[in-house]
Design a protein around this motif. Sequence first.
Motif, PDB file in Angstrom:
ATOM      1  N   PHE A  20      30.123  37.106  36.710  1.00 48.77           N
ATOM      2  CA  PHE A  20      30.954  36.318  35.803  1.00 48.77           C
ATOM      3  C   PHE A  20      30.381  36.351  34.383  1.00 48.77           C
ATOM      4  CE2 PHE A  20      32.614  34.579  39.733  1.00 48.77           C
ATOM      5  CZ  PHE A  20      33.951  34.353  39.422  1.00 48.77           C
ATOM      6  N   VAL A  21      31.243  36.637  33.424  1.00 53.53           N
ATOM      7  CA  VAL A  21      30.847  36.648  32.017  1.00 53.53           C
ATOM      8  C   VAL A  21      31.650  35.584  31.278  1.00 53.53           C
ATOM      9  CG1 VAL A  21      30.199  39.074  32.007  1.00 53.53           C
ATOM     10  CG2 VAL A  21      32.537  38.452  31.449  1.00 53.53           C
ATOM     11  N   PRO A  22      31.020  34.872  30.331  1.00 51.76           N
ATOM     12  CA  PRO A  22      31.741  33.800  29.619  1.00 51.76           C
ATOM     13  C   PRO A  22      32.816  34.367  28.705  1.00 51.76           C
ATOM     14  CG  PRO A  22      29.557  34.138  28.675  1.00 51.76           C
ATOM     15  CD  PRO A  22      29.616  34.987  29.914  1.00 51.76           C
ATOM     16  N   SER A  23      33.904  33.636  28.591  1.00 43.30           N
ATOM     17  CA  SER A  23      34.976  34.025  27.691  1.00 43.30           C
ATOM     18  C   SER A  23      34.487  34.009  26.256  1.00 43.30           C
ATOM     19  CB  SER A  23      36.177  33.084  27.851  1.00 43.30           C
ATOM     20  OG  SER A  23      37.215  33.447  26.973  1.00 43.30           O
ATOM     21  N   LEU A  83      42.103  43.287  36.357  1.00 50.86           N
ATOM     22  CA  LEU A  83      42.261  41.943  36.907  1.00 50.86           C
ATOM     23  C   LEU A  83      40.902  41.270  37.058  1.00 50.86           C
ATOM     24  CD1 LEU A  83      44.533  43.949  38.267  1.00 50.86           C
ATOM     25  CD2 LEU A  83      45.165  41.877  39.457  1.00 50.86           C
ATOM     26  N   ALA A  84      40.924  39.956  36.920  1.00 50.47           N
ATOM     27  CA  ALA A  84      39.668  39.212  36.997  1.00 50.47           C
ATOM     28  C   ALA A  84      39.860  37.890  37.717  1.00 50.47           C
ATOM     29  CB  ALA A  84      39.120  38.959  35.592  1.00 50.47           C
ATOM     30  N   ASP A  85      38.830  37.491  38.465  1.00 57.61           N
ATOM     31  CA  ASP A  85      38.751  36.119  38.954  1.00 57.61           C
ATOM     32  C   ASP A  85      38.300  35.249  37.795  1.00 57.61           C
ATOM     33  OD1 ASP A  85      39.412  36.527  41.712  1.00 57.61           O
ATOM     34  OD2 ASP A  85      37.453  37.454  41.980  1.00 57.61           O
ATOM     35  N   SER A  86      38.809  34.033  37.746  1.00 58.04           N
ATOM     36  CA  SER A  86      38.493  33.111  36.657  1.00 58.04           C
ATOM     37  C   SER A  86      37.952  31.812  37.228  1.00 58.04           C
ATOM     38  CB  SER A  86      39.751  32.836  35.826  1.00 58.04           C
ATOM     39  OG  SER A  86      39.536  31.795  34.902  1.00 58.04           O
ATOM     40  N   GLN A  87      36.953  31.259  36.553  1.00 55.83           N
ATOM     41  CA  GLN A  87      36.412  29.973  36.972  1.00 55.83           C
ATOM     42  C   GLN A  87      35.877  29.234  35.748  1.00 55.83           C
ATOM     43  OE1 GLN A  87      33.226  30.937  39.744  1.00 55.83           O
ATOM     44  NE2 GLN A  87      31.700  31.055  38.133  1.00 55.83           N
ATOM     45  N   THR A  88      35.650  27.945  35.939  1.00 51.87           N
ATOM     46  CA  THR A  88      35.074  27.117  34.875  1.00 51.87           C
ATOM     47  C   THR A  88      33.577  26.970  35.120  1.00 51.87           C
ATOM     48  OG1 THR A  88      37.136  25.887  34.631  1.00 51.87           O
ATOM     49  CG2 THR A  88      35.145  24.869  33.747  1.00 51.87           C
ATOM     50  N   ASN A  89      32.795  27.269  34.104  1.00 48.35           N
ATOM     51  CA  ASN A  89      31.344  27.121  34.212  1.00 48.35           C
ATOM     52  C   ASN A  89      30.973  25.648  34.333  1.00 48.35           C
ATOM     53  OD1 ASN A  89      28.500  26.732  32.904  1.00 48.35           O
ATOM     54  ND2 ASN A  89      28.614  28.918  33.409  1.00 48.35           N
ATOM     55  N   GLY A 118      31.349  24.184  30.808  1.00 44.08           N
ATOM     56  CA  GLY A 118      32.752  23.792  30.853  1.00 44.08           C
ATOM     57  C   GLY A 118      33.691  24.863  30.349  1.00 44.08           C
ATOM     58  N   GLY A 119      33.143  26.016  29.959  1.00 39.00           N
ATOM     59  CA  GLY A 119      33.973  27.098  29.449  1.00 39.00           C
ATOM     60  C   GLY A 119      34.457  28.015  30.559  1.00 39.00           C
ATOM     61  N   GLU A 120      35.508  28.768  30.260  1.00 35.27           N
ATOM     62  CA  GLU A 120      36.048  29.700  31.239  1.00 35.27           C
ATOM     63  C   GLU A 120      35.177  30.949  31.303  1.00 35.27           C
ATOM     64  OE1 GLU A 120      40.423  31.570  32.473  1.00 35.27           O
ATOM     65  OE2 GLU A 120      40.006  31.101  30.372  1.00 35.27           O
ATOM     66  N   GLU A 121      35.075  31.538  32.482  1.00 31.62           N
ATOM     67  CA  GLU A 121      34.354  32.792  32.631  1.00 31.62           C
ATOM     68  C   GLU A 121      35.091  33.687  33.617  1.00 31.62           C
ATOM     69  OE1 GLU A 121      30.450  31.412  33.559  1.00 31.62           O
ATOM     70  OE2 GLU A 121      30.921  30.985  35.650  1.00 31.62           O
ATOM     71  N   PHE A 122      34.840  35.003  33.494  1.00 27.30           N
ATOM     72  CA  PHE A 122      35.629  35.987  34.233  1.00 27.30           C
ATOM     73  C   PHE A 122      34.743  36.939  35.023  1.00 27.30           C
ATOM     74  CE2 PHE A 122      37.804  35.168  30.139  1.00 27.30           C
ATOM     75  CZ  PHE A 122      38.916  34.487  30.619  1.00 27.30           C
ATOM     76  N   LEU A 123      35.245  37.323  36.199  1.00 25.84           N
ATOM     77  CA  LEU A 123      34.665  38.399  36.982  1.00 25.84           C
ATOM     78  C   LEU A 123      35.697  39.514  37.046  1.00 25.84           C
ATOM     79  CD1 LEU A 123      32.548  39.677  38.852  1.00 25.84           C
ATOM     80  CD2 LEU A 123      33.586  38.421  40.753  1.00 25.84           C
ATOM     81  N   PHE A 124      35.503  40.542  36.221  1.00 22.93           N
ATOM     82  CA  PHE A 124      36.423  41.683  36.185  1.00 22.93           C
ATOM     83  C   PHE A 124      36.088  42.595  37.361  1.00 22.93           C
ATOM     84  CE2 PHE A 124      36.077  40.208  31.781  1.00 22.93           C
ATOM     85  CZ  PHE A 124      37.405  40.119  31.411  1.00 22.93           C
ATOM     86  N   ASN A 125      36.930  42.604  38.386  1.00 21.86           N
ATOM     87  CA  ASN A 125      36.550  43.292  39.617  1.00 21.86           C
ATOM     88  C   ASN A 125      37.652  44.144  40.244  1.00 21.86           C
ATOM     89  OD1 ASN A 125      38.209  41.246  40.506  1.00 21.86           O
ATOM     90  ND2 ASN A 125      36.597  40.108  41.582  1.00 21.86           N
ATOM     91  N   GLU A 126      38.722  44.412  39.497  1.00 22.35           N
ATOM     92  CA  GLU A 126      39.802  45.237  40.027  1.00 22.35           C
ATOM     93  C   GLU A 126      40.563  45.839  38.850  1.00 22.35           C
ATOM     94  OE1 GLU A 126      43.442  44.713  43.316  1.00 22.35           O
ATOM     95  OE2 GLU A 126      42.084  43.051  42.840  1.00 22.35           O
ATOM     96  N   ALA A 127      40.935  47.110  38.962  1.00 23.96           N
ATOM     97  CA  ALA A 127      41.648  47.763  37.861  1.00 23.96           C
ATOM     98  C   ALA A 127      42.558  48.855  38.395  1.00 23.96           C
ATOM     99  CB  ALA A 127      40.660  48.350  36.861  1.00 23.96           C
ATOM    100  N   TYR A 128      43.707  49.011  37.737  1.00 24.01           N
ATOM    101  CA  TYR A 128      44.697  50.012  38.127  1.00 24.01           C
ATOM    102  C   TYR A 128      45.166  50.774  36.892  1.00 24.01           C
ATOM    103  CZ  TYR A 128      45.041  47.370  42.477  1.00 24.01           C
ATOM    104  OH  TYR A 128      44.761  46.721  43.663  1.00 24.01           O
ATOM    105  N   LEU A 129      45.327  52.069  37.060  1.00 13.56           N
ATOM    106  CA  LEU A 129      45.975  52.889  36.053  1.00 13.56           C
ATOM    107  C   LEU A 129      47.433  53.032  36.466  1.00 13.56           C
ATOM    108  CD1 LEU A 129      45.783  54.654  33.514  1.00 13.56           C
ATOM    109  CD2 LEU A 129      45.280  56.595  35.021  1.00 13.56           C
ATOM    110  N   LEU A 130      48.345  52.544  35.638  1.00 12.05           N
ATOM    111  CA  LEU A 130      49.771  52.534  35.948  1.00 12.05           C
ATOM    112  C   LEU A 130      50.485  53.555  35.068  1.00 12.05           C
ATOM    113  CD1 LEU A 130      50.288  48.663  36.003  1.00 12.05           C
ATOM    114  CD2 LEU A 130      49.623  50.148  37.899  1.00 12.05           C
ATOM    115  N   GLU A 131      51.317  54.389  35.698  1.00 13.41           N
ATOM    116  CA  GLU A 131      52.067  55.410  34.968  1.00 13.41           C
ATOM    117  C   GLU A 131      53.498  55.477  35.501  1.00 13.41           C
ATOM    118  OE1 GLU A 131      49.404  58.993  33.715  1.00 13.41           O
ATOM    119  OE2 GLU A 131      48.832  58.475  35.776  1.00 13.41           O
TER     120      GLU A 131
END
Length: 234
Positions: free
Chosen positions: A18-21, A156-162, A166-179
Amino acid sequence: MTLQEIQRQLLRLKEKGFVPSRRRGATGIGHTLEQELNLTESNLSIPDIGGRIELKATRKNSNSLITLFTFNRSVWHRDKKEIIENYGYLDETNRQSLYSTIFYAQQNPHNLKLELDKSNHTVHLPHHSGALLATWSIYTIVGKFISKLERLLVVLADSQTNEISGGEEFLFNEAYLLENPLPDNFLTAFENSQIAIDLRMHLKTSGVVRNHGTAFRIKERDIIDLYADRRKIL
């Protein structure tokens, strides 16, 4: 930057946890991803798959809307200042505004709704009083969608509150290339109230209209369904 390099960077980002916003609010996720990938624009150049690609970041399991594109050229039946004055409202700063999200066939709190005229290939925006405010060509809307979002990298990322900050943070753990965007899927999503038209304008103190651009927006979780080819890269 090649696709392999993007994949490596996204894997590195996933492994960070998780990385802080980097910014508060709805746009925090996109801004944070760009900063983590050291990007200065919201699109990428990936030569090995054909050039420029739009980048979108979304929160998983979110009902929020993200902007696909903006378009309002030559659609208004009335002067925008008149529309804001007659059909808008006073916002919290006592400013005459019209920030309004409208879905197909659903009258919203500002008494606006969208009507689809399939025989003439148009989308109309009437007020419940009967006043017609704007009309969009379906061909133009779909053309804008295809040209603007021919290729899309959605992360896509999971989101949670630290718990501490109290700030939002993200776990970027899924990605798609769309064409290969599908026009029929776009129109189906519009009729199913997955895509909205978002008016975003107000009057400055000088009386001049400030228009942020009419946005065509979709629920975050539904954007993948607009494409024929979906390649998971993370």
